[in-house]
Motif scaffolding. Structure first.
Motif, PDB file in Angstrom:
ATOM      1  N   PRO A  56     -14.911   7.929  -2.657  1.00  0.00           N
ATOM      2  CA  PRO A  56     -13.662   7.379  -3.194  1.00  0.00           C
ATOM      3  C   PRO A  56     -12.770   6.826  -2.084  1.00  0.00           C
ATOM      4  O   PRO A  56     -12.823   7.303  -0.951  1.00  0.00           O
ATOM      5  CB  PRO A  56     -13.003   8.585  -3.869  1.00  0.00           C
ATOM      6  N   GLN A  57     -11.969   5.822  -2.435  1.00  0.00           N
ATOM      7  CA  GLN A  57     -11.002   5.310  -1.471  1.00  0.00           C
ATOM      8  C   GLN A  57      -9.959   6.379  -1.201  1.00  0.00           C
ATOM      9  O   GLN A  57      -9.487   7.028  -2.130  1.00  0.00           O
ATOM     10  CB  GLN A  57     -10.315   4.049  -2.001  1.00  0.00           C
ATOM     11  N   PRO A  58      -9.581   6.562   0.055  1.00  0.00           N
ATOM     12  CA  PRO A  58      -8.564   7.562   0.362  1.00  0.00           C
ATOM     13  C   PRO A  58      -7.205   7.124  -0.159  1.00  0.00           C
ATOM     14  O   PRO A  58      -6.907   5.935  -0.244  1.00  0.00           O
ATOM     15  CB  PRO A  58      -8.578   7.624   1.893  1.00  0.00           C
ATOM     16  N   SER A  59      -6.388   8.095  -0.496  1.00  0.00           N
ATOM     17  CA  SER A  59      -5.033   7.790  -0.967  1.00  0.00           C
ATOM     18  C   SER A  59      -4.180   7.322   0.214  1.00  0.00           C
ATOM     19  O   SER A  59      -4.491   7.610   1.378  1.00  0.00           O
ATOM     20  CB  SER A  59      -4.402   9.036  -1.588  1.00  0.00           C
ATOM     21  N   TRP A  60      -3.089   6.615  -0.111  1.00  0.00           N
ATOM     22  CA  TRP A  60      -2.173   6.189   0.943  1.00  0.00           C
ATOM     23  C   TRP A  60      -1.566   7.406   1.633  1.00  0.00           C
ATOM     24  O   TRP A  60      -1.370   7.398   2.849  1.00  0.00           O
ATOM     25  CB  TRP A  60      -1.087   5.263   0.411  1.00  0.00           C
ATOM     26  N   ASP A  61      -1.298   8.475   0.892  1.00  0.00           N
ATOM     27  CA  ASP A  61      -0.741   9.683   1.491  1.00  0.00           C
ATOM     28  C   ASP A  61      -1.664  10.236   2.582  1.00  0.00           C
ATOM     29  O   ASP A  61      -1.211  10.649   3.642  1.00  0.00           O
ATOM     30  CB  ASP A  61      -0.502  10.762   0.431  1.00  0.00           C
ATOM     31  N   ARG A  62      -2.951  10.222   2.319  1.00  0.00           N
ATOM     32  CA  ARG A  62      -3.909  10.723   3.313  1.00  0.00           C
ATOM     33  C   ARG A  62      -3.950   9.810   4.535  1.00  0.00           C
ATOM     34  O   ARG A  62      -3.968  10.276   5.677  1.00  0.00           O
ATOM     35  CB  ARG A  62      -5.289  10.824   2.688  1.00  0.00           C
ATOM     36  N   TRP A  78      -8.288  -3.649   0.677  1.00  0.00           N
ATOM     37  CA  TRP A  78      -9.617  -3.219   1.110  1.00  0.00           C
ATOM     38  C   TRP A  78     -10.545  -4.415   1.076  1.00  0.00           C
ATOM     39  O   TRP A  78     -10.522  -5.194   0.119  1.00  0.00           O
ATOM     40  CB  TRP A  78     -10.153  -2.118   0.195  1.00  0.00           C
ATOM     41  N   SER A 136      -1.609   7.736   5.696  1.00  0.00           N
ATOM     42  CA  SER A 136      -0.378   7.822   6.491  1.00  0.00           C
ATOM     43  C   SER A 136      -0.283   9.169   7.191  1.00  0.00           C
ATOM     44  O   SER A 136       0.182   9.252   8.333  1.00  0.00           O
ATOM     45  CB  SER A 136       0.849   7.550   5.632  1.00  0.00           C
ATOM     46  N   LEU A 187       0.821  -1.209   0.000  1.00  0.00           N
ATOM     47  CA  LEU A 187       0.000   0.000   0.000  1.00  0.00           C
ATOM     48  C   LEU A 187       0.850   1.252   0.000  1.00  0.00           C
ATOM     49  O   LEU A 187       0.482   2.271  -0.573  1.00  0.00           O
ATOM     50  CB  LEU A 187      -0.899   0.006   1.236  1.00  0.00           C
ATOM     51  N   GLY A 188       1.982   1.191   0.673  1.00  0.00           N
ATOM     52  CA  GLY A 188       2.866   2.334   0.821  1.00  0.00           C
ATOM     53  C   GLY A 188       3.805   2.072   1.978  1.00  0.00           C
ATOM     54  O   GLY A 188       4.040   0.923   2.354  1.00  0.00           O
TER      55      GLY A 188
END
Length: 122
Positions: A109-115, A50, A117, A38-39
């Motif tokens: 929408p699915q949240p980004s990995w940046d959000r 997910w 973390s 995922l990151g």
């Protein structure tokens, strides 16, 4: 399991300590089985996916189950306080040891990995 003369958090730690190695091995197996990275969180790789809980009918939420390659220490007190202060734009995220969970409504929408973390590390 209650130990004589031990109570509170010390008793909890004493009861959990014997399962620590088995839990760590289970996390190692889960991390190695999962192919999707995922990151990273504080430089540690996170793998997971997910999952929708729609086996029993229509689902309204989806859960991200992630496993970290190793432990990352975060401010657990702020994590415990976060659900009480969630606003419409905050994610329901929690990290316990190496297990990461994020809950989100399926209608967005699915949240980004940046959000994800960023919210874990704040």
């Amino acid at each position: 399991m209650t130990l004589p003369g031990v109570s509170g958090q010390a008793a909890t730690r004493a009861a959990i300590r014997p399962v620590g190695p088995a839990a760590e091995e289970a996390m190692n197996r889960a991390f190695s089985r999962e192919e999707t990275q995922l990151g990273t969180l504080a430089g540690v790789p996170v793998r997971g996916r997910w999952i929708r809980g729609d086996v029993l009918g229509e689902t309204r939420h989806e859960v991200l189950l992630g496993v970290l390659g190793e432990r990352v220490e975060l401010d657990r007190r702020s994590q415990r306080e976060r659900p009480a202060t969630l606003t419409g734009d905050r994610l329901d995220t929690f990290l316990d040891g190496r297990l990461l969970t994020v809950v989100r409504p399926v209608d967005g929408p699915q949240p980004s990995w940046d959000r994800i973390s960023a919210e874990l590390l704040e």
